[in-house]
Write an enzyme that holds these catalytic residues in place. Structure first.
Site, PDB file in Angstrom:
ATOM      1  N   TYR A 137       0.824  -1.210   0.000  1.00  0.00           N
ATOM      2  CA  TYR A 137       0.000   0.000   0.000  1.00  0.00           C
ATOM      3  C   TYR A 137       0.862   1.265   0.000  1.00  0.00           C
ATOM      4  O   TYR A 137       0.975   1.964  -1.002  1.00  0.00           O
ATOM      5  CB  TYR A 137      -0.929  -0.011   1.214  1.00  0.00           C
ATOM      6  N   GLU A 252      -7.805  -4.169   8.221  1.00  0.00           N
ATOM      7  CA  GLU A 252      -6.476  -3.975   8.795  1.00  0.00           C
ATOM      8  C   GLU A 252      -6.561  -3.257  10.143  1.00  0.00           C
ATOM      9  O   GLU A 252      -5.943  -3.683  11.126  1.00  0.00           O
ATOM     10  CB  GLU A 252      -5.596  -3.164   7.846  1.00  0.00           C
TER      11      GLU A 252
END
Length: 404
Positions: A137, A252
């Site tokens: 990411y 997450e």
């Protein structure tokens, strides 16, 4: 067979209890040290052979991912059944058989957004611990503003070609595969991002561990130089990756919060109260002598109890199908603050013992506490900075508008 009534759930509990007694090795019912954690994957080395046995047995039952559909290797359990399994494992102090970003983050997103072929290809290996995943990411210029990412993904007809860099990629040097955000359209920001999967042994992939101030190196710089990726490894639509990315960020933040960041279990560390009693001293009633420190430790313990109850409630709401996306940001912010406060109290209670780093002059737990205190500074950055999470709460929960 469905287990809906109390009687049916109790019958299921009896089955679970019997199975665990027969299949959970005695050594898997003891506290787990950090180097005994099982992450799975091609490079897994089992310090304790029973860890491998335990993972295989739980994986075959699908109980590493108890609520995932059976057709993808999961346990196919209902929410109530999964709760019973959790309770029965806790009763015998059974270790989690597997720690996995695939279980916590990628798998749930793939179940929601992947096609049937992708689910059947990737999910069973996650359940069995055969594949270890990492998350591509953040980039050097796209951390808090994740949508500003620039890793380029070009359509070359029969494959995609990826060039760029990621940073803070947790355990990239140990991972088998990566779920990665890439830019497929440079003319748009959020609408120009796609979500793609590829093998970390692909030609052109390089990882470099980053050593932290705590001395550990869980994060990496990750470089992609002309990495060829089959087109069937794109999840969702081209330029449709931001929707998947947001949902995965919810998973997450929830998993980071539920894990409480750096747990002291099996590390040799004690908690703030125990250290205060040892190093500050106690009165005739066994209370910490320093009244101010005692009060702040009590506040922390009450906060932690309320936090854990909130996490459990949020988890139950999510399993019941309720929308809890913004709750993840609240919990992530609270978890970061709570963990940093815990280590601050520990170091204060340790006094000069909290100055230890290495060597024989200091207790192992005290040295770990010092390193944990330094490591906790990153809690308010990783998985979404506290500032970003507060912005989410302000806009999505409180309905506040941007300052013009």
């Amino acid at each position: 067979m469905a287990y809906d009534s109390p009687a049916e759930l109790e019958a299921f509990r009896a089955e679970v209890r019997e199975w665990l007694e027969k299949n959970c090795p005695p050594s898997m019912r003891t506290p787990m040290t950090e180097d005994e954690v099982v992450w799975g994957g091609r490079r897994e080395k089992f310090k304790n052979p029973d860890s491998k046995v335990w993972l295989e047995r739980m994986g075959e039952k699908g109980w590493t991912a108890p609520t995932w559909p059976k057709e993808y290797g999961g346990g196919g359990l209902t929410r109530d059944q999964a709760k019973v399994l959790e309770q029965e494992m806790a009763r015998i102090h059974a270790r989690p058989p597997l720690f996995s970003f695939g279980l916590w983050m990628f798998g749930p997103a793939l179940i929601e957004f992947g096609n049937e072929e992708q689910k059947k290809r990737f999910l069973p290996d996650i359940v069995m611990g055969r594949t270890r995943w990492c998350q591509g990411y953040s980039e050097p210029g796209a951390g808090s503003d994740l949508a500003g990412l620039q890793t380029k993904c070009e359509d070359k007809g029969d494959h995609y070609l990826i060039n760029g860099q990621k940073v803070w990629t947790s355990y990239a040097d140990q991972a088998d595969w990566i779920f990665c955000l890439v830019r497929t359209d440079t003319s748009k920001k959020h609408e120009g991002i796609s979500f793609i999967l590829f093998d970390m042994e692909s030609e052109g992939v390089e990882t470099r561990p980053i050593k932290l101030i705590s001395g550990s190196s869980p994060f990496c710089e990750t470089f992609f130089n002309d990495v060829k990726v089959p087109k069937d490894q794109l999840v969702g639509e081209v330029n449709g990756g931001w929707k998947i990315a947001k949902r995965l960020l919810q998973h997450e933040r929830s998993s980071i919060s539920a894990g409480g960041f750096g747990s002291t279990r099996g590390s040799g560390m004690l908690g703030p109260e125990e250290y205060a009693k040892i190093h500050v001293g106690t009165d005739k009633d066994g209370k910490v002598l320093d009244g101010d420190l005692r009060g702040r430790i009590a506040d922390h313990m009450m906060y932690a109890k309320a936090f854990n109850l909130t996490v459990k409630r949020s988890g139950e709401q999510a399993k019941a199908g309720q929308e809890v996306g913004h709750t993840a940001s609240i919990i992530k912010y609270a978890a970061a603050k709570m963990n940093q406060d815990k280590f601050e109290l520990m170091i204060e209670a340790l006094g000069t013992e909290g100055l230890g780093w290495e060597g024989e002059g200091f207790d192992k737990g005290a040295k770990m506490a010092t390193r944990g205190w330094l490591r906790s500074k990153g809690n308010s950055i990783e998985g979404g900075t506290s500032e970003i999470n507060l912005n989410v709460v302000a806009k999505r929960v409180l309905g506040l508008r941007d300052h013009q």
